[in-house]
Design an enzyme around this catalytic site. Structure first.
Site, short mmCIF file in Angstrom:
data_model
loop_
_atom_site.label_atom_id
_atom_site.label_comp_id
_atom_site.label_asym_id
_atom_site.label_seq_id
_atom_site.Cartn_x
_atom_site.Cartn_y
_atom_site.Cartn_z
N GLU A 68 -10.79 -9.69 2.89
CA GLU A 68 -9.26 -8.80 3.05
C GLU A 68 -10.32 -8.73 5.18
OE1 GLU A 68 -6.99 -6.43 1.58
OE2 GLU A 68 -6.66 -6.01 3.38
N THR A 123 -7.11 6.02 9.84
CA THR A 123 -7.09 4.94 9.23
C THR A 123 -8.10 3.90 9.72
OG1 THR A 123 -5.95 3.35 8.46
CG2 THR A 123 -5.55 3.70 11.02
N THR A 124 -8.19 3.43 8.79
CA THR A 124 -9.59 2.55 8.60
C THR A 124 -9.71 1.76 9.67
OG1 THR A 124 -9.16 1.54 5.88
CG2 THR A 124 -11.24 0.52 7.11
N ASN A 177 0.94 -1.26 -0.14
CA ASN A 177 0.30 -0.11 -0.22
C ASN A 177 1.24 0.78 -0.17
OD1 ASN A 177 -1.69 2.25 0.82
ND2 ASN A 177 -2.69 1.14 2.09
N HIS A 236 -4.43 -4.74 7.57
CA HIS A 236 -4.15 -3.49 8.71
C HIS A 236 -3.17 -3.68 9.61
CE1 HIS A 236 -5.95 0.14 9.19
NE2 HIS A 236 -5.52 -0.38 10.50
N GLY A 237 -1.96 -2.82 9.73
CA GLY A 237 -1.20 -2.57 11.16
C GLY A 237 -0.54 -4.01 10.88
N HIS A 279 -5.73 4.16 -1.75
CA HIS A 279 -6.58 4.26 -0.71
C HIS A 279 -7.48 4.99 -1.67
CE1 HIS A 279 -9.60 4.15 2.36
NE2 HIS A 279 -10.42 4.76 1.47
N GLY A 328 1.12 -1.08 4.41
CA GLY A 328 1.33 -0.06 3.96
C GLY A 328 2.07 0.07 4.72
N HIS A 329 1.40 0.86 5.78
CA HIS A 329 1.92 2.16 6.91
C HIS A 329 3.77 1.30 7.63
CE1 HIS A 329 3.23 4.89 10.59
NE2 HIS A 329 2.20 5.40 10.00
N ASP A 371 0.25 4.61 -0.20
CA ASP A 371 -1.09 6.01 0.12
C ASP A 371 -0.08 6.83 0.92
OD1 ASP A 371 -2.60 4.66 -0.83
OD2 ASP A 371 -4.25 3.93 1.45
N HIS A 372 0.88 6.17 1.86
CA HIS A 372 1.74 7.22 2.42
C HIS A 372 3.14 8.20 1.73
CE1 HIS A 372 -1.06 6.72 6.02
NE2 HIS A 372 -0.70 5.48 5.51
N GLU A 387 -8.56 0.90 -3.55
CA GLU A 387 -9.90 0.40 -2.14
C GLU A 387 -10.36 1.82 -2.52
OE1 GLU A 387 -7.24 0.44 1.64
OE2 GLU A 387 -6.43 -1.42 1.08
N ARG A 417 -6.94 12.82 0.99
CA ARG A 417 -5.57 12.86 2.27
C ARG A 417 -4.48 12.39 1.63
NH1 ARG A 417 -7.12 10.09 7.24
NH2 ARG A 417 -8.81 10.41 7.26
N HIS A 418 -4.65 11.07 0.59
CA HIS A 418 -3.33 10.91 0.27
C HIS A 418 -3.45 10.66 -0.78
CE1 HIS A 418 -5.18 7.44 1.82
NE2 HIS A 418 -5.03 7.57 2.73
N ARG A 422 -9.47 7.96 -1.58
CA ARG A 422 -10.79 8.31 -0.03
C ARG A 422 -11.27 9.57 -0.81
NH1 ARG A 422 -9.10 6.37 5.26
NH2 ARG A 422 -10.58 8.15 5.64
N ARG A 457 4.36 18.63 1.32
CA ARG A 457 4.99 19.72 1.02
C ARG A 457 4.06 20.14 -0.48
NH1 ARG A 457 10.49 20.86 1.40
NH2 ARG A 457 10.40 21.29 3.56
N1 PXP Z 1 -5.70 -2.69 4.01
C1 PXP Z 1 -7.02 -2.29 4.24
C2 PXP Z 1 -7.81 -2.74 3.24
C3 PXP Z 1 -6.94 -1.30 4.15
O1 PXP Z 1 -7.83 -0.61 4.54
C4 PXP Z 1 -5.36 -0.60 4.52
C5 PXP Z 1 -5.03 0.94 5.70
O2 PXP Z 1 -5.20 1.63 4.60
C6 PXP Z 1 -4.04 -1.86 4.80
C7 PXP Z 1 -4.57 -2.64 4.50
C8 PXP Z 1 -2.63 -1.52 4.77
O3 PXP Z 1 -3.27 -1.60 6.45
P1 PXP Z 1 -1.23 -0.16 7.04
O4 PXP Z 1 -0.88 0.59 5.95
O5 PXP Z 1 -2.37 -0.38 8.81
O6 PXP Z 1 -0.65 -1.22 6.75
#
Ligand code: PXP
Length: 239
Positions: free
Chosen positions: A151, A100-101, A7, A192-193, A43, A214-215, A9-10, A70, A49-50, A45, A18
């Site tokens: 998922e 976050t979700t 992911n 997630h996480g 994602h 992602g994060h 996004d970040h 997403e 936001r990203h 959104r 910036r």
């Molecule tokens: N999967 C889904 C469906 C998500 O919404 C997210 C967060 O955007 C992730 C995975 C990734 O989560 P993380 O950034 O915590 O790894």
């Protein structure tokens, strides 16, 4: 063989800090696949936001990158997604104020709406997934919704592991749901996480075919580089 979706996004979060063009998520999408990722997740959104519309459009056009988009159940976003044609769709709940979700979809409340959305994506042969909490009831409802994949939201187990608390009940729930989904012919993903430790724990669940992370990947790449992080995760999920 389990797959790794990265992911990005970040990357956009850092760029947007910036208000300029660097680092570019389009470039990141190409790079992460070269570094060994099996797919890229973005994602789009409602609050942008990203990832923004132009990022999503350009990334979905990439021929060599499998893109998992997403999206929420918002009609405008769905129409846009059908236009830019990602390879995969993952429907997630969205709440303006969340960082976050925070959890899976409410399948009971949104069953009718989701059924119509899934049908629209199925018609154009886009693999569709639902982001759900690990409950047998939600797996059963996912089957009734005729979705290709689920998922499983791994936020709870990730927090328990990080806080060094007992996580085996949650792991058991995830295992049972994964086995049940597979039996119903639903492909199982997890996300997630996740970090190295939680991914290692979950990689023992053989029914999970894809991890979307992602994060942690983007954060850890500050210290050891994106390529090394992706290689480490690929090694973890192989075992
Ligand atoms: N999967 C889904 C469906 C998500 O919404 C997210 C967060 O955007 C992730 C995975 C990734 O989560 P993380 O950034 O915590 O790894």
């Amino acid at each position: 063989m389990k797959r790794l979706g990265v992911n990005i996004d970040h990357i956009a979060t850092v760029r947007n800090a910036r208000g300029e063009n660097h680092p570019d998520p389009y470039h990141a999408a190409l790079q992460v696949v070269k570094m060994g990722a099996d797919s890229v997740t973005i994602h789009l959104r409602e609050d942008r936001r990203h990832i923004n519309d132009l990022d999503a459009k350009k990334i979905c056009k990439l021929k060599k990158v499998l893109v998992n988009l997403e999206i929420s159940m918002n009609d405008k976003i769905i129409k846009n997604a059908l236009k830019i044609k990602p390879n995969y769709i993952c429907i997630v709940p969205e709440n303006r104020k969340e960082v976050t979700t925070e959890g899976g979809l409410n399948l009971v409340k949104n069953k009718k709406k989701l059924s119509k959305i899934i049908e629209r994506f199925k018609k154009v042969k886009i693999r569709t997934s639902l982001f759900i909490n690990p409950t047998l009831k939600d797996i059963k409802l996912s089957k009734e919704l005729n979705v290709d994949c689920v998922e499983i939201h791994t936020g709870k187990i990730s927090n328990l592991v990080k806080l060094k608390k007992k996580f085996h009940n949650e792991l058991d729930r995830i295992k049972k749901c994964s086995i049940f989904a597979k039996k119903l012919n639903i492909e199982v993903h997890a996300g997630h996480g996740l970090d190295y430790k939680t991914t290692k724990i979950l990689s023992k669940v053989k029914e999970i075919e894809e991890f979307n992370i992602g994060h942690f990947i983007i954060g850890e790449s500050i210290f050891i580089g994106l390529s090394s992080v992706i290689k480490k995760f690929k090694k973890i999920i192989k075992n």
